[in-house]
Every structure is written in structure tokens, then in C-alpha cells.
Design an enzyme around this catalytic site. Sequence first.
Site, PDB file in Angstrom:
ATOM      1  N   GLU A   3      -0.512   1.186  -3.381  1.00 32.97           N
ATOM      2  CA  GLU A   3      -1.323  -0.033  -3.492  1.00 32.97           C
ATOM      3  C   GLU A   3      -0.923  -0.852  -4.711  1.00 32.97           C
ATOM      4  OE1 GLU A   3      -3.148  -1.405  -1.381  1.00 32.97           O
ATOM      5  OE2 GLU A   3      -3.343   0.212   0.082  1.00 32.97           O
ATOM      6  N   ASP A  40      -8.348  -8.066   0.531  1.00 31.68           N
ATOM      7  CA  ASP A  40      -7.205  -8.787  -0.032  1.00 31.68           C
ATOM      8  C   ASP A  40      -7.033 -10.093   0.755  1.00 31.68           C
ATOM      9  OD1 ASP A  40      -6.171  -8.046   2.392  1.00 31.68           O
ATOM     10  OD2 ASP A  40      -4.403  -7.008   1.583  1.00 31.68           O
ATOM     11  N   TYR A  70     -10.306  -4.237  -5.125  1.00 27.44           N
ATOM     12  CA  TYR A  70      -9.484  -3.994  -3.931  1.00 27.44           C
ATOM     13  C   TYR A  70      -8.849  -2.597  -3.964  1.00 27.44           C
ATOM     14  CZ  TYR A  70      -5.622  -3.691  -0.826  1.00 27.44           C
ATOM     15  OH  TYR A  70      -4.768  -3.210   0.131  1.00 27.44           O
TER      16      TYR A  70
END
Length: 352
Positions: free
Chosen positions: A39, A140, A122
Site C-alpha cells: 500500500e 482512495d 486509507y
Amino acid sequence: MNYQYTKQFRQALVQWFLEEQRDLPWRRTKEPYQIWVSEVMLQQTRVDTVIPYYNRFIEKYPTAESLAYSPEEELLKMWEGLGYYSRVRNLQAGVREVVEVYGGKVPDNRVDISKLKGVGPYTAGAILSIAYGKPEHAVDGNVMRVLSRVLNIDADIALPKTKKVFEQAVTELIDHENASAFNQGLMELGALICTPTSPKCLLCPVRDYCTAFHEGDPSSLPVKTKKLKTKNIEYDVYIIRDQQGRFLMEKRPDAGLLANMWQFIMIERQADENSLTKVQKQYNVTLEHNSKETILSFSHVFSHLKWHIDSYLVDAVETNANPENTAYFTKEQIANLPMPVPMLKIWGKINA
Ligand code: SF4
């Protein structure tokens, strides 16, 4: 969306993701640390670019412990070319906290995971849902685009506060049994089908539940105001002191930026001219060049404008009629004039 629709929307999305998802290296693991690495790498970077970096990185640092204390130089080398190097420094700092505070186990709740360095809302939601299966939002740009169309949300996604609207929407819609596939499904749909321009609605698994599709104009969403480019201007600012110890000031025009405020003499810097000479002509004053003293250099940001200022104190040996909107003021008078922050800064320095 009513309950029945919500249920069908979830099912369609999850099923499509499970059948159609791209085979990506980070999708072969449920290890929270490895999901975290992916991520962080995927922030502002394309999937194709990330794949070889991710594989190399995980091969070298397969666990939180192996990354926690690796030398920074080595780490930066592994990241070289990915850019945004603060990402990897923050990642290592966060991972070190996991090792030291949580015995190497990435926290499985939003409160604790959000305290880790570099883990924003996020990333927290992505790790919690993908690795731990928790029904947590992970919003996102892709997710905002898809949901703005499905739910016809016209809030401006350029505004930070709008994210909350979408976080709330995901919290209401998310599939509690398949949180990982639901969140990844939204992201994947945004990446492959519900693209910014020309969304492929005819191939879309959630078309039946999509408001924008039925209303006929998906490409008009999401609403995103354009970010204006910051304009940079360089100024020389002269604090001109006359022989009675007063200072020359100029009132700004009565419209536009900082309308009607008072400032010292500001000259936009040009490569081909001496600003001090220009000041003398424009403001009817003869200056003692040798007295020029540097006061302060700094930048000041307005919403879409940045002033880069060099400021100088200089003595006038002769003053003539003042041009319009200018006057000499004593220190006491200046204290009562409305002045923009950059001028106050310079004035503060002179009086320090
Ligand atoms: S139907 Fe079209 S606009 Fe709606 S979610 Fe699918 S791709 Fe996006």
C-alpha cells in the site's frame, strides 16, 4: 440505496472481484506487514512500476523485524527510482514501532494502527480490511470516483472534507463477510472499468445499481475543482528611511490581493535591471547606496501565489514630492497602519 439494492450491489461487486481480479503479488498474501508495504509503494505510483520493487523488497525484508533496523542507506537504495522517499522512512519508523511496541504484530484496530508513523486513514483501512477482514473503509481516488457515480455524490473531491462523505458511504455499504474483496473490488473497478474518462459501463458488474449510468452522464462525476498552479513572484522590498527617521510606505490598490493595505516599497525583481535604481526613479528619492542593509529573506504563500522576498533598509539623502498613494510615516504612525503579514514580519525584524 435501499437494503435490497445494497445487498445486491455488494454481491455483484464481490463476486466480480473474486472472479476477475488481476493476479498481483500482494494479493497472494494476507500478511499485514506485506500488505502495508504494498500500500505504501502504491501511493502515487503505478501498479506495473511497483511490482518488481515489491518483489525485491519483500525478498530482502520478508518480515517487520527484518525491515525495522536495516540501514537507511540500504533502504533508500531498494526504493531508488520509486520517488517520495519520505514514504520508506516513515514505513520503517512505523514498522519499528510495531516491533518494539506490539511485538511484531501489526495492530488490528483503527485506533492503534492509525498511531503508526505514515499510516493515514486509507492505509489503515486497507490493512485492516485486506489482511484482517475488518469492515473498515479504505477510500482512495478510485473509490471516490466509483461511489460518486454509483450514488450520484456531487461533493467536490478536491476538498479534504469530502473524503468523510465517502468514508461514511463505504461504512454503510461494506460487506461485513467479505470486507477485503469489497474494498479491493471498489479499487479494482475504479482501476479497470470505472475509469476517469470513458468508463466501460457496458462491462460493469454494478451497472444495475449505478445512478450515474441510469441518469446518462457518468463522466461528469466525480466533481473535482482544478487546482490552480501556484505563481511565484520575486520581490525586493525597500524600507526607505528619510532624514527625519520616517519610512516611505505605499498603499496597495483598492481592489485585488491585500486591497488598501500599506506596504514598504516592493519592486518585482527583474534579471536585467537594478531594483534600487528603479526605486529612485519611481519614488522620487535619492538613496544612499552604501547604507543598504539586508533585513530578511523569506517566502510567503497566499492561496495560489508565493512571494519570495528579499528586504533591505536603506537611507534616503533627498526626498521629493511623493507619488500618489505613498507617504512617509513615523514609527508610531506605522504601528496603526494595516499591513500584510510579510510587511509585519519585516517591520518586526527591524524593530527587534
Ligand atoms: S456503470 Fe459505469 S459509471 Fe457506473 S460504476 Fe459502472 S462503470 Fe462506473
